[in-house]
Design an enzyme around this catalytic site. Sequence first.
Site, PDB file in Angstrom:
ATOM      1  N   CYS A 328     -25.307   9.946  41.588  1.00  0.00           N
ATOM      2  CA  CYS A 328     -24.566  11.043  41.720  1.00  0.00           C
ATOM      3  C   CYS A 328     -24.461  11.086  40.446  1.00  0.00           C
ATOM      4  CB  CYS A 328     -22.675  11.033  42.571  1.00  0.00           C
ATOM      5  SG  CYS A 328     -21.924   9.582  42.104  1.00  0.00           S
ATOM      6  N   GLU A 360     -26.749  15.776  43.238  1.00  0.00           N
ATOM      7  CA  GLU A 360     -27.561  13.482  43.530  1.00  0.00           C
ATOM      8  C   GLU A 360     -28.630  13.887  44.069  1.00  0.00           C
ATOM      9  OE1 GLU A 360     -25.443  10.523  45.522  1.00  0.00           O
ATOM     10  OE2 GLU A 360     -24.538  12.261  45.447  1.00  0.00           O
TER      11      GLU A 360
END
Length: 368
Positions: A328, A360
């Site tokens: 992330c 992501e």
Amino acid sequence: MNFKNLILKEAKEINKDIPKCIHFNQCGGCILQNLSYKNQLKLKEKALERLGIFAKVMPSPKIWGFRNRLDFTASKGKLGFRVKNTWDKVFDVSNCLIMSKEVNQILEKVRFLSSELKIPFYDVTSHEGNLRYVVIREGKFTKERMINFITKSEKSISDLMSHFDEVSIIHSVNDSLSDISKGRFVSYIGKNYITEELNGIKYIIGPNSFFQTNPYQAKKVFSKIKSIVKGSKKVLDLFCGVGGISLYVADVVNEVEGVEIEVESIINANQSKELNKISNVSFEISNVKDFNLKNIYDFVIVDPPRQGLTPTLAKKLSNFDRILYMSCNPVSQIEDLKCLNHRIVESYAFDMFPHTPHVETLLVLEKK
């Protein structure tokens, strides 16, 4: 280098839309909401390119009502989020658009009942009061919801809890000065967990366990991982959490081994394993830095916290032929590549967090 700053620098040159959320000017969460969703995706792709990651950002299947967890702060008579760029000011949230209408209704009910029952909100500066956080989680595909009331003391709040009929009503205590939305378990009504289901795999999720916050997009990410590791004999899943990836890919590989330091997450992972009647997955409680890495895995999957692998762990992983690195935080991901003896062979990006300067990324790495 900061990914958020890369995004915001480019955003200055783009025409702004009128934000949909009434809290936009106070909230520091969905700061890209005044851009069209198409432009949000373009900004994220450009920022990734500047880091050396070339991938089309896959849009989220839903950009409103997608989030499965929010932590609402109770302080100084307010119940909601912190005013952006402050730590001691909270504003009342009346309608958060990234959560479901049911969650917003629960929040309003908590606010009303807390006032009626004279339950004092915690004060983050004086440390007086009792109710500190209200954490609401929901299974997007099961419609199960959890309310976790986090208080300063163990004084019973059963009169508040009894007004709710959600699947899981929990009372936790954080009596420390640490301003965190988790605490030791005290009591519950119903179950002490909820379930979620992604493409036939059922997951048990406790109050403090991590699970991907956008289940609609998580299905796409997990499916891509599944297609990559398909046919592998043995897969190692580091930072496995509640076994999200491990259990999802189990039917296309011979064996999966998951490693996670959080005890609650491993308990949930094993419960989910039994619930799904999966026999070729094992889970171990361990700090991944201390885990005995044996070079017997076809694929090593890593999904570390935002700070990344750390140089020590990255060097330990350098002996493996293939790594699937999910992150992330693409900045720490790229930094970790400097310590890994690997090259990028495939790059994927998924918008797990619409309206925010986050993305992501999924990198398939092969040893040089």
